[in-house]
Design a protein around this motif. Structure first.
Motif, PDB file in Angstrom:
ATOM      1  N   ILE A  66       0.853  -1.182   0.000  1.00 39.80           N
ATOM      2  CA  ILE A  66       0.000   0.000   0.000  1.00 39.80           C
ATOM      3  C   ILE A  66       0.891   1.235   0.000  1.00 39.80           C
ATOM      4  O   ILE A  66       1.820   1.356   0.799  1.00 39.80           O
ATOM      5  CB  ILE A  66      -0.922   0.019   1.237  1.00 39.80           C
ATOM      6  CG1 ILE A  66      -1.946  -1.118   1.165  1.00 39.80           C
ATOM      7  CG2 ILE A  66      -1.636   1.361   1.348  1.00 39.80           C
ATOM      8  CD1 ILE A  66      -2.971  -0.991   0.068  1.00 39.80           C
ATOM      9  N   PHE A  67       0.598   2.141  -0.926  1.00 35.69           N
ATOM     10  CA  PHE A  67       1.286   3.427  -0.975  1.00 35.69           C
ATOM     11  C   PHE A  67       0.230   4.502  -1.186  1.00 35.69           C
ATOM     12  O   PHE A  67      -0.588   4.398  -2.092  1.00 35.69           O
ATOM     13  CB  PHE A  67       2.313   3.464  -2.113  1.00 35.69           C
ATOM     14  CG  PHE A  67       2.967   4.810  -2.280  1.00 35.69           C
ATOM     15  CD1 PHE A  67       4.007   5.182  -1.445  1.00 35.69           C
ATOM     16  CD2 PHE A  67       2.535   5.699  -3.249  1.00 35.69           C
ATOM     17  CE1 PHE A  67       4.608   6.424  -1.570  1.00 35.69           C
ATOM     18  CE2 PHE A  67       3.139   6.941  -3.389  1.00 35.69           C
ATOM     19  CZ  PHE A  67       4.175   7.310  -2.548  1.00 35.69           C
TER      20      PHE A  67
ATOM     21  N   GLU B 105      -3.325   0.396  -3.480  1.00 34.36           N
ATOM     22  CA  GLU B 105      -2.544  -0.809  -3.733  1.00 34.36           C
ATOM     23  C   GLU B 105      -1.560  -0.590  -4.872  1.00 34.36           C
ATOM     24  O   GLU B 105      -1.886   0.038  -5.885  1.00 34.36           O
ATOM     25  CB  GLU B 105      -3.497  -1.952  -4.088  1.00 34.36           C
ATOM     26  CG  GLU B 105      -2.838  -3.278  -4.373  1.00 34.36           C
ATOM     27  CD  GLU B 105      -3.852  -4.352  -4.737  1.00 34.36           C
ATOM     28  OE1 GLU B 105      -3.504  -5.535  -4.680  1.00 34.36           O
ATOM     29  OE2 GLU B 105      -4.999  -3.991  -5.076  1.00 34.36           O
ATOM     30  N   ILE B 106      -0.344  -1.092  -4.701  1.00 38.95           N
ATOM     31  CA  ILE B 106       0.653  -1.144  -5.769  1.00 38.95           C
ATOM     32  C   ILE B 106       1.040  -2.606  -5.948  1.00 38.95           C
ATOM     33  O   ILE B 106       1.387  -3.293  -4.979  1.00 38.95           O
ATOM     34  CB  ILE B 106       1.902  -0.308  -5.428  1.00 38.95           C
ATOM     35  CG1 ILE B 106       1.586   1.184  -5.522  1.00 38.95           C
ATOM     36  CG2 ILE B 106       3.067  -0.650  -6.353  1.00 38.95           C
ATOM     37  CD1 ILE B 106       2.744   2.075  -5.117  1.00 38.95           C
ATOM     38  N   ILE B 107       0.964  -3.090  -7.175  1.00 37.96           N
ATOM     39  CA  ILE B 107       1.298  -4.485  -7.452  1.00 37.96           C
ATOM     40  C   ILE B 107       2.774  -4.595  -7.807  1.00 37.96           C
ATOM     41  O   ILE B 107       3.276  -3.888  -8.683  1.00 37.96           O
ATOM     42  CB  ILE B 107       0.438  -5.044  -8.598  1.00 37.96           C
ATOM     43  CG1 ILE B 107      -1.036  -5.079  -8.168  1.00 37.96           C
ATOM     44  CG2 ILE B 107       0.894  -6.432  -9.011  1.00 37.96           C
ATOM     45  CD1 ILE B 107      -1.985  -5.509  -9.253  1.00 37.96           C
ATOM     46  N   ILE B 108       3.473  -5.487  -7.127  1.00 34.65           N
ATOM     47  CA  ILE B 108       4.887  -5.734  -7.399  1.00 34.65           C
ATOM     48  C   ILE B 108       5.046  -6.992  -8.246  1.00 34.65           C
ATOM     49  O   ILE B 108       5.850  -7.020  -9.183  1.00 34.65           O
ATOM     50  CB  ILE B 108       5.673  -5.859  -6.075  1.00 34.65           C
ATOM     51  CG1 ILE B 108       5.594  -4.528  -5.310  1.00 34.65           C
ATOM     52  CG2 ILE B 108       7.130  -6.261  -6.334  1.00 34.65           C
ATOM     53  CD1 ILE B 108       6.116  -4.594  -3.898  1.00 34.65           C
ATOM     54  N   ARG B 109       4.289  -8.021  -7.928  1.00 36.06           N
ATOM     55  CA  ARG B 109       4.270  -9.240  -8.738  1.00 36.06           C
ATOM     56  C   ARG B 109       2.826  -9.698  -8.878  1.00 36.06           C
ATOM     57  O   ARG B 109       2.143  -9.926  -7.885  1.00 36.06           O
ATOM     58  CB  ARG B 109       5.115 -10.347  -8.086  1.00 36.06           C
ATOM     59  CG  ARG B 109       5.195 -11.619  -8.935  1.00 36.06           C
ATOM     60  CD  ARG B 109       6.231 -12.575  -8.386  1.00 36.06           C
ATOM     61  NE  ARG B 109       5.808 -13.276  -7.204  1.00 36.06           N
ATOM     62  CZ  ARG B 109       6.628 -13.945  -6.387  1.00 36.06           C
ATOM     63  NH1 ARG B 109       7.925 -13.972  -6.639  1.00 36.06           N
ATOM     64  NH2 ARG B 109       6.164 -14.575  -5.320  1.00 36.06           N
ATOM     65  N   SER B 110       2.376  -9.815 -10.122  1.00 33.26           N
ATOM     66  CA  SER B 110       0.985 -10.198 -10.393  1.00 33.26           C
ATOM     67  C   SER B 110       0.932 -11.674 -10.739  1.00 33.26           C
ATOM     68  O   SER B 110       1.479 -12.104 -11.752  1.00 33.26           O
ATOM     69  CB  SER B 110       0.434  -9.357 -11.547  1.00 33.26           C
ATOM     70  OG  SER B 110      -0.911  -9.667 -11.792  1.00 33.26           O
ATOM     71  N   ALA B 111       0.287 -12.459  -9.886  1.00 33.31           N
ATOM     72  CA  ALA B 111       0.222 -13.905 -10.104  1.00 33.31           C
ATOM     73  C   ALA B 111      -1.059 -14.437  -9.458  1.00 33.31           C
ATOM     74  O   ALA B 111      -2.142 -13.959  -9.773  1.00 33.31           O
ATOM     75  CB  ALA B 111       1.479 -14.579  -9.565  1.00 33.31           C
ATOM     76  N   ARG B 112      -0.941 -15.423  -8.547  1.00 32.54           N
ATOM     77  CA  ARG B 112      -2.117 -16.056  -7.968  1.00 32.54           C
ATOM     78  C   ARG B 112      -3.065 -15.010  -7.363  1.00 32.54           C
ATOM     79  O   ARG B 112      -2.673 -14.119  -6.650  1.00 32.54           O
ATOM     80  CB  ARG B 112      -1.707 -17.042  -6.873  1.00 32.54           C
ATOM     81  CG  ARG B 112      -2.895 -17.705  -6.188  1.00 32.54           C
ATOM     82  CD  ARG B 112      -2.495 -18.412  -4.916  1.00 32.54           C
ATOM     83  NE  ARG B 112      -1.702 -17.607  -4.024  1.00 32.54           N
ATOM     84  CZ  ARG B 112      -2.189 -16.652  -3.234  1.00 32.54           C
ATOM     85  NH1 ARG B 112      -3.471 -16.348  -3.250  1.00 32.54           N
ATOM     86  NH2 ARG B 112      -1.385 -15.981  -2.433  1.00 32.54           N
TER      87      ARG B 112
END
Length: 764
Positions: free
Chosen positions: A381-382, A386-393
Motif C-alpha cells: 500500500i502506498f 494498492e501497488i502491485i509488485i508481482r501479479s500472479a495467484r
C-alpha cells in the motif's frame, strides 16, 4: 406487459457461481427461461413481466456473486415462448469466441466455518470449497468452465456431492472442484521428495498432525498448494530459517511468511485498514508490512529490511496445518517461500519437486493436479492505494479493456517476464513467468502461452517485442511466421503501460528509472526523461553515461560501478581515501579495472538503478549482491531511518542541443566527501534519495517550459522504492504537476508486455 430477452453477460462470470445465482434470481422475480456457459461468458434467456426483467437486470448489476466481475451485459429482445420455469443448460462451445477465467479464490468464510465444524461431513477436509471459493485458473484446462475440463475430471462425485452439485439452492451448485473425503483428492506425506507409490488414501488428520510436528521441530517441508509448492518451515525457529537459506542458496533475500490471523504480528508490524483488507481479501497476496519492532526471528526472515512480506492462509490445507501447529505453539508463523530451484520455475508436480530433493526434509503432496502453475502475488500500500509488485495467484488472468484493431501478442521482457494478448477489445496479461535466461523458465513461458492461446481461442496477427533482439522473448517473436512484427523500446513500453492503466491518451512527461533496457543508440538506458504518448516517444533527458566494468558483472557487483564513478572524479587520489568499497577488490582487480577505464573498454549506461547501487556501495552497505536490487533496497532502508530535515546535493543539468544531460558527478563528489568526513550515513542515504527527486522535479519543470505539458508519469523498477516515490510525488505536486504512477500493473518489467501491446496497437 410480458417480454422475453436474451442477455449475454461478459466478464469473470464462470467458476464463480453465476449460473446458480441467475437460477435463484429468476425464481425471485418469477421469470422463465434458461442459462448456460459459452466461451464468451454466460448467456441467459428470461421471460416474464417487463418490470420484473428490469429489476432482475438491475439486481444482477448491483449485487452479483462476490467473486464475479461483470464487464458488459448485452440485451436482445426475442419472441415470447410462454416459458414459466427456469433451468440451467449444458455449456456450449464456440470456436470464434473466448471467455474470461476467474482467478483462484481463497477459502470463503462459509467453508472455513464448515472446515472446523465437528458436525459437518467435511470437518477438517483439506480441499473444501464452494462456488465462492477454491482453485479456478490453476485447474482449468479449457473452456467453457466445467468439471470435465478441469483437473478434477478424474474425481467422480459421490452421491452426496453430486446432490449438492445438482441442487440449485445449494452453495455448491455447479461448483466444479466440489469434493469430500469420499470422492475427492487426498494427501500423502513423504520423506524428502521421493515420488512414492501414488497412495493418497492415508488418514488426513494423522498426516497433518505429523506435518505440524515436523515443522515445529525445525524440519523443512515442501507443501503443495493451489498454484505450486511452497518450502515451509517455522519462521520463529532461527536455525530452521538459516538452514533453508543455506539449502536454497539465498543468504539474504527476505522470505515471505504465512499466518492464519494477525494477532502474532500486532506488536511487530504496523498494519493499516487498507493492508488488513488486502490480507484477508479473496486474492490473499503477500503484503509488504512496515516492521515496527524487530525480533531475532524477524531479522532472520528479513535481514536488514524495513518491511516484512506477510500473507494469510488462503487454502483449507494451510488452515489445517496452523490448526495442528497450535498444539505446540499459541502463535504459529511459517516461512512459505516459492518451491523452486534457483532460476527454475515454481514446482507444480512431483517430477519437478524432485529438483528440490536437497532443499527439504519432507514433502506434503496431494493428487489434485495443477494445470497452470501460479506463484504468490506481491503487493504493498502506498498513499492509501494498492501497488502491485508481482501479479500472479489471485490476480491473473488480469483483464483490461483495450480497443483494438488486430489480435496482438506482446512477448514481454527478459526479466520478470509476462506476456499479454489483445483480442475482442480486451488486453489479458499472463501471470509472472520469471527470468527467461534459464531455459526451464522459457519452456514455462511457451507452455503458458500455448494455454492462453487455447483458452482464449487466440492467434496473433501482430507480435510486439522488446527492441533488444537478443532476449529470448524477442527471439521467439522474431521466429513467428505470417505476422506483423513491431519492436518496442523498453522504456517506452514502461511509460505506455502506465498511460494505459491510468487511461491517459495525451502526451506526457515520462520519467523511467530502472536497471537495464537497450536504447536506440545501443547504449544501456535506465535514467530517462521522455515526451511520450502511447504511440511514440522522444528522449529529452538522461543521466550522463558511465561505465559498467565487465558489463553484466557490474550489476552483480555494485562496487565496480562505484569504482568507475569515483575514479572519474578523483583519478589516482581515490586510492588515498581508503573508502570501504575498495576493499571489495584485490590489487590485481583494481589494476585491471583501471586499464578498462583508461582504454574505454566497458558498456556505457544511463541507468538510475545502477546509480542507486553505486551509492549503496559507496556507503559500505553492499558491494556484491546476492539478489536483485539488494544494494538499492538496503540504501532505501537506511535512508528511511533518517528523521532530520531533508537535504540535497548539487543538481547540475546541461542542455545539449534539444535534450538535457544530468551530471551525476556533483552528487557522488558530495557523497564521497560526506562519507570521508564520517557524516551520519542515514543523512547521506536520505540526501541521495532527495537529490534524485529534486532532479526529477527540475527536469519536469524544464520540459514543461519547453513543451507546455503538465502531466508527469513515473515508471520503472526503481520507483518500487517508496521513499523515492513519496519524495518525487510530493515535489512534483508542489510544482503543480499532475502525477500518475502504477497501481494495477507493476512498476517493474512485469508490465513491459502490457506496454508493448499498447504501443503496437497504436502503430498497426
Amino acid at each position: 406487459m410480458k417480454q422475453r430477452v436474451r442477455l449475454h453477460i461478459n466478464g469473470i462470470v464462470q467458476g464463480v457461481g453465476f449460473r446458480p445465482y441467475l437460477y435463484n434470481l429468476s425464481k425471485k422475480f418469477r421469470l422463465g427461461g434458461f442459462v448456460f456457459n459459452n466461451p464468451q461468458g454466460v448467456v441467459a434467456e428470461v421471460e416474464g413481466e417487463r418490470k420484473d426483467i428490469s429489476a432482475y437486470i438491475k439486481e444482477m448489476k448491483n449485487n452479483p456473486p462476490p467473486a464475479s466481475s461483470i464487464a458488459t451485459i448485452t440485451q436482445k429482445s426475442l419472441a415470447r415462448q410462454g416459458e414459466t420455469t427456469f433451468c440451467i443448460r449444458e455449456s456450449r462451445a464456440d470456436k470464434d469466441a473466448f471467455t474470461f477465467i476467474s482467478h483462484d479464490l481463497s477459502i470463503c468464510e462459509d467453508c472455513r466455518e464448515e472446515l472446523f465444524s465437528k458436525n459437518d461431513r467435511r470437518y477438517l477436509y483439506p480441499f473444501i470449497n464452494c462456488t465462492n471459493c477454491g482453485p479456478r485458473f490453476t485447474i482449468t484446462k479449457d473452456v467453457p468452465y466445467d468439471r470435465r475440463v478441469t483437473t478434477m475430471d478424474s474425481f467422480s462425485l459421490c452421491a452426496q456431492c453430486r446432490e449438492e452439485y445438482n441442487q440449485p439452492a445449494n452453495r455448491r451448485f455447479h461448483a466444479q472442484p466440489n469434493a469430500c473425503f469420499s470422492c475427492g483428492p487426498g494427501l500423502a506425506l513423504r520423506r524428502s521428495v521421493s515420488l512414492g507409490t501414488g497412495n493418497f488414501s492415508a488418514p488426513h488428520r494423522a498426516l497433518l498432525m505429523k506435518t505440524a510436528k515436523l515443522l515445529y521441530r525445525g524440519k523443512i517441508v515442501a507443501i503443495k498448494g493451489i498454484g505450486g509448492y511452497h518450502l515451509g518451515c517455522d519462521a520463529k525457529n532461527i536455525s530452521a530459517v538459516m538452514r533453508l537459506r543455506e539449502k536454497k542458496l539465498r543468504p539474504a533475500k527476505p522470505f515471505a511468511v504465512m499466518l492464519d490471523d494477525l494477532r502474532t504480528l500486532k506488536n511487530i508490524c504496523a498494519i493499516t485498514q487498507e493492508e488488513r483488507k488486502l490480507l484477508f481479501s479473496s486474492r490473499r497476496p503477500i503484503v509488504l508490512l512496515k516492521i515496527k519492532r524487530k525480533t531475532p526471528w524477524v531479522e532472520a526472515v528479513a535481514p536488514g529490511q524495513g518491511y516484512l512480506g506477510v500473507m494469510c492462509a488462503y487454502a483449507p490445507l494451510h488452515y489445517l496445518i496452523f490448526h495442528y501447529l497450535r498444539a505446540y505453539t499459541k502463535s504459529p508463523v511459517l516461512v512459505m517461500t516459492s518451491g523452486n530451484a534457483k532460476d527454475f520455475p515454481l514446482a507444480a508436480n512431483e517430477r519437478e519437486l524432485a529438483r528440490l530433493k536437497n532443499y527439504t526434509d519432507y514433502s506434503l503432496v496431494h493428487n489434485r493436479p495443477i494445470h497452470m502453475r501460479c506463484d504468490d502475488s506481491i503487493v504493498r500500500i502506498f498513499a492509501h492505494k494498492e501497488i502491485i509488485i508481482r501479479s500472479a495467484r489471485g490476480y491473473t488472468p488480469e483483464v483490461m479493456e483495450c480497443a483494438n484493431k488486430e489480435n496482438i501478442l506482446a512477448c514481454g521482457a527478459e526479466l520478470k517476464n509476462t506476456f499479454s494478448i489483445v483480442k475482442n477489445n480486451h488486453l489479458i496479461a499472463s501471470p509472472h513467468i520469471g527470468d527467461l535466461k534459464n531455459y526451464a523458465n522459457y519452456e514455462y513461458y511457451l507452455s503458458a502461452l500455448a494455454h492462453y492461446k487455447k483458452i482464449f481461442n487466440f492467434e496473433p496477427h501482430v507480435v510486439a517485442y522488446d527492441y533488444h533482439s537478443g532476449y529470448m522473448s524477442s527471439e521467439y517473436a522474431l521466429s513467428l511466421k505470417d505476422v506483423k512484427k513491431i519492436a518496442v523500446q523498453h522504456h517506452h513500453a514502461h511509460i505506455a503501460a502506465c498511460l494505459f492503466e491510468n487511461r491517459i491518451f495525451e502526451k506526457v512527461i515520462g520519467v523511467c528509472f530502472d536497471g537495464t533496457g537497450l536504447g536506440m543508440d545501443n547504449a544501456v538506458w535506465g535514467g530517462e526523461f521522455f515526451i511520450a504518448d502511447r504511440k511514440t516517444f522522444v528522449r529529452k533527458g538522461y543521466f550522463d553515461y558511465f561505465g559498467l566494468l565487465g558489463s553484466d558483472k557490474a550489476i552483480q557487483e555494485p562496487a565496480r560501478v562505484t569504482l568507475y564513478l569515483l575514479y572519474a572524479l578523483f583519478r589516482g587520489r581515490l586510492f588515498d581515501t581508503r573508502m570501504s568499497f575498495l576493499e571489495a577488490f584485490t590489487k590485481k582487480e583494481v589494476d585491471i579495472f583501471i586499464r578498462l577505464i583508461q582504454n574505454k573498454t566497458y558498456t556505457v549506461t544511463s541507468s538510475a538503478g545502477r546509480l542507486f547501487d553505486a551509492a549503496s556501495s559507496l556507503l559500505g552497505l553492499k558491494h556484491k549482491i546476492t539478489y536483485e536490487a539488494e544494494a538499492a533496497i538496503l540504501l532505501e532502508m537506511l535512508a528511511m531511518q533518517y528523521r532530520g530535515k531533508a537535504h540535497s546535493y548539487p543538481v547540475v543539468i546541461k542542455r545539449m542541443y534539444n535534450s538535457y544531460r544530468i551530471d551525476w558527478r556533483p552528487v557522488f563528489s558530495a557523497m564521497a566527501r560526506a562519507y570521508s568526513c564520517k557524516e551520519d550515513s542515514r543523512l547521506v542515504a536520505h540526501a541521495f534519495h532527495f537529490t534524485m527527486a529534486k532532479i526529477i522535479q527540475n527536469m519536469a519543470q524544464r520540459l514543461r517550459n519547453d513543451s507546455g505539458i503538465n502531466t508527469v508519469v513515473l515508471s520503472g523498477g526503481v520507483f518500487q522504492n517508496c521513499l523515492l516515490l513519496a519524495l518525487t510525488a510530493k515535489l512534483l505536486k508542489a510544482s503543480r504537476f499532475s502525477v500518475a504512477w502504477h497501481h494495477r500493473t507493476p512498476f517493474n518489467d512485469g508490465a513491459i508486455s502490457i506496454g508493448q501491446a499498447v504501443v503496437a496497437n497504436e502503430n498497426i
